[in-house]
Design a protein around this motif. Structure first.
Motif, PDB file in Angstrom:
ATOM      1  N   VAL A  57       0.265   5.994  -8.465  1.00 30.95           N
ATOM      2  CA  VAL A  57      -0.567   4.284  -8.677  1.00 30.95           C
ATOM      3  C   VAL A  57       0.669   4.176 -10.132  1.00 30.95           C
ATOM      4  O   VAL A  57       1.243   3.633  -9.929  1.00 30.95           O
ATOM      5  N   ALA A  58       0.717   5.109 -11.470  1.00 36.66           N
ATOM      6  CA  ALA A  58       2.072   4.855 -12.464  1.00 36.66           C
ATOM      7  C   ALA A  58       3.451   5.236 -11.906  1.00 36.66           C
ATOM      8  O   ALA A  58       4.259   4.306 -12.558  1.00 36.66           O
ATOM      9  N   ASP A  59       3.478   5.690 -10.877  1.00 37.79           N
ATOM     10  CA  ASP A  59       5.019   6.056 -10.684  1.00 37.79           C
ATOM     11  C   ASP A  59       4.906   4.692  -9.580  1.00 37.79           C
ATOM     12  O   ASP A  59       6.684   4.344  -9.739  1.00 37.79           O
ATOM     13  N   GLU A  60       4.295   4.350  -9.299  1.00 37.75           N
ATOM     14  CA  GLU A  60       4.884   2.700  -8.799  1.00 37.75           C
ATOM     15  C   GLU A  60       4.549   1.615  -9.409  1.00 37.75           C
ATOM     16  O   GLU A  60       5.938   0.802  -9.040  1.00 37.75           O
ATOM     17  N   ILE A  61       4.244   1.149 -10.612  1.00 42.31           N
ATOM     18  CA  ILE A  61       4.468   0.434 -11.273  1.00 42.31           C
ATOM     19  C   ILE A  61       5.512   0.473 -12.010  1.00 42.31           C
ATOM     20  O   ILE A  61       6.465   0.115 -12.436  1.00 42.31           O
ATOM     21  N   SER A 101      -1.331  -6.821 -14.406  1.00 45.08           N
ATOM     22  CA  SER A 101      -2.652  -7.546 -13.645  1.00 45.08           C
ATOM     23  C   SER A 101      -3.854  -6.210 -13.031  1.00 45.08           C
ATOM     24  O   SER A 101      -3.128  -6.142 -11.508  1.00 45.08           O
ATOM     25  N   GLU A 102      -4.520  -5.882 -13.328  1.00 46.03           N
ATOM     26  CA  GLU A 102      -5.377  -4.650 -13.284  1.00 46.03           C
ATOM     27  C   GLU A 102      -6.187  -5.357 -11.655  1.00 46.03           C
ATOM     28  O   GLU A 102      -6.058  -3.891 -10.745  1.00 46.03           O
ATOM     29  N   VAL A 103      -6.538  -6.277 -11.471  1.00 46.35           N
ATOM     30  CA  VAL A 103      -7.756  -6.886 -10.504  1.00 46.35           C
ATOM     31  C   VAL A 103      -6.174  -6.721  -9.402  1.00 46.35           C
ATOM     32  O   VAL A 103      -6.498  -7.230  -8.340  1.00 46.35           O
ATOM     33  N   ARG A 104      -5.000  -7.558  -9.181  1.00 42.34           N
ATOM     34  CA  ARG A 104      -4.236  -7.648  -8.067  1.00 42.34           C
ATOM     35  C   ARG A 104      -3.614  -6.215  -7.782  1.00 42.34           C
ATOM     36  O   ARG A 104      -3.392  -5.566  -6.984  1.00 42.34           O
ATOM     37  N   LEU A 105      -3.370  -5.250  -8.850  1.00 39.07           N
ATOM     38  CA  LEU A 105      -2.903  -4.163  -8.804  1.00 39.07           C
ATOM     39  C   LEU A 105      -4.049  -3.278  -7.714  1.00 39.07           C
ATOM     40  O   LEU A 105      -3.676  -2.777  -6.953  1.00 39.07           O
ATOM     41  N   GLU A 106      -4.845  -3.219  -8.245  1.00 31.93           N
ATOM     42  CA  GLU A 106      -5.846  -2.561  -7.841  1.00 31.93           C
ATOM     43  C   GLU A 106      -6.377  -2.808  -6.049  1.00 31.93           C
ATOM     44  O   GLU A 106      -7.066  -2.786  -5.218  1.00 31.93           O
ATOM     45  N   LEU A 107      -6.765  -4.439  -5.878  1.00 36.20           N
ATOM     46  CA  LEU A 107      -6.249  -5.092  -4.306  1.00 36.20           C
ATOM     47  C   LEU A 107      -4.788  -4.395  -3.807  1.00 36.20           C
ATOM     48  O   LEU A 107      -5.098  -3.888  -2.757  1.00 36.20           O
ATOM     49  N   GLU A 108      -3.780  -4.285  -4.250  1.00 37.37           N
ATOM     50  CA  GLU A 108      -2.637  -4.276  -3.390  1.00 37.37           C
ATOM     51  C   GLU A 108      -2.701  -2.824  -3.011  1.00 37.37           C
ATOM     52  O   GLU A 108      -2.095  -1.760  -2.501  1.00 37.37           O
ATOM     53  N   LEU A 109      -3.445  -1.778  -4.266  1.00 38.59           N
ATOM     54  CA  LEU A 109      -2.972  -0.284  -3.999  1.00 38.59           C
ATOM     55  C   LEU A 109      -3.862   0.292  -3.886  1.00 38.59           C
ATOM     56  O   LEU A 109      -3.741   1.320  -2.994  1.00 38.59           O
ATOM     57  N   GLU A 110      -5.158  -0.748  -3.544  1.00 42.08           N
ATOM     58  CA  GLU A 110      -6.192  -0.280  -2.885  1.00 42.08           C
ATOM     59  C   GLU A 110      -6.627   0.945  -3.578  1.00 42.08           C
ATOM     60  O   GLU A 110      -6.968   1.963  -2.999  1.00 42.08           O
ATOM     61  N   VAL A 111      -6.631   1.227  -4.950  1.00 42.68           N
ATOM     62  CA  VAL A 111      -7.793   2.395  -5.717  1.00 42.68           C
ATOM     63  C   VAL A 111      -8.664   1.589  -7.100  1.00 42.68           C
ATOM     64  O   VAL A 111      -8.794   0.053  -6.462  1.00 42.68           O
ATOM     65  N   MET A 154       0.921  -0.926  -0.173  1.00 45.81           N
ATOM     66  CA  MET A 154       0.040   0.325  -0.101  1.00 45.81           C
ATOM     67  C   MET A 154       0.541   1.484  -0.023  1.00 45.81           C
ATOM     68  O   MET A 154       1.994   1.313   0.681  1.00 45.81           O
ATOM     69  N   ILE A 155       0.725   2.244  -1.314  1.00 47.16           N
ATOM     70  CA  ILE A 155       1.418   3.562  -0.730  1.00 47.16           C
ATOM     71  C   ILE A 155       0.200   4.553   0.314  1.00 47.16           C
ATOM     72  O   ILE A 155      -0.764   4.449   0.199  1.00 47.16           O
ATOM     73  N   GLU A 156       1.624   5.249   0.602  1.00 47.01           N
ATOM     74  CA  GLU A 156       0.696   6.553   1.061  1.00 47.01           C
ATOM     75  C   GLU A 156       1.030   7.679   0.458  1.00 47.01           C
ATOM     76  O   GLU A 156       1.692   8.535  -0.371  1.00 47.01           O
ATOM     77  N   TYR A 157      -0.269   7.968  -0.578  1.00 49.14           N
ATOM     78  CA  TYR A 157      -1.190   8.898  -1.126  1.00 49.14           C
ATOM     79  C   TYR A 157      -1.073  10.109  -0.990  1.00 49.14           C
ATOM     80  O   TYR A 157      -1.238  10.658  -0.192  1.00 49.14           O
ATOM     81  N   ASN A 158      -0.532  11.178  -1.862  1.00 52.00           N
ATOM     82  CA  ASN A 158      -0.001  12.137  -1.474  1.00 52.00           C
ATOM     83  C   ASN A 158      -0.803  12.926  -1.968  1.00 52.00           C
ATOM     84  O   ASN A 158      -1.857  12.937  -3.372  1.00 52.00           O
ATOM     85  N   PRO A 159      -2.399  13.951  -1.479  1.00 50.54           N
ATOM     86  CA  PRO A 159      -3.796  14.541  -2.303  1.00 50.54           C
ATOM     87  C   PRO A 159      -3.541  15.422  -2.841  1.00 50.54           C
ATOM     88  O   PRO A 159      -4.027  16.203  -3.446  1.00 50.54           O
ATOM     89  N   ARG A 160      -1.944  15.805  -2.810  1.00 49.33           N
ATOM     90  CA  ARG A 160      -2.014  17.215  -3.643  1.00 49.33           C
ATOM     91  C   ARG A 160      -1.079  16.319  -5.271  1.00 49.33           C
ATOM     92  O   ARG A 160      -1.047  17.452  -6.583  1.00 49.33           O
TER      93      ARG A 160
END
Length: 80
Positions: free
Chosen positions: A14-18, A34-44, A1-7
């Motif tokens: 997400v692109a930077d993480e990939i 895998s869109e499904v795996r990333l969706e679950l891992e990154l919680e987006v 999980m990434i700590e997202y910057n609201p700015r």
């Protein structure tokens, strides 16, 4: 999980993480993104993942998408 910057737009983070995972070898040549795996891992949401993939494909040329098969890491980065 990434700590997202609201700015910063979430899709860009997400692109930077990939991209980081590709450059670190965690996602290798010809691996399916895998869109499904990333969706679950990154919680987006799926649209956020798709926007990030579109950026990596269209702007950075790091991945390619084959209709009906998915998105894959390109073999080589194109020369600038």
């Amino acid at each position: 999980m990434i700590e997202y910057n609201p700015r910063i737009p979430k899709w860009r983070q997400v692109a930077d993480e990939i991209q980081r995972r590709i450059e670190a070898g965690e996602i290798g040549y010809n691996d399916v993104i895998s869109e499904v795996r990333l969706e679950l891992e990154l919680e987006v949401s799926r649209p956020t993942i798709r926007q990030a993939i579109a950026y990596l494909r269209d702007e950075l040329k790091l991945i390619e998408t084959i209709p009906g098969r998915g998105s894959f890491v390109r073999e080589n980065k194109p020369a600038p």
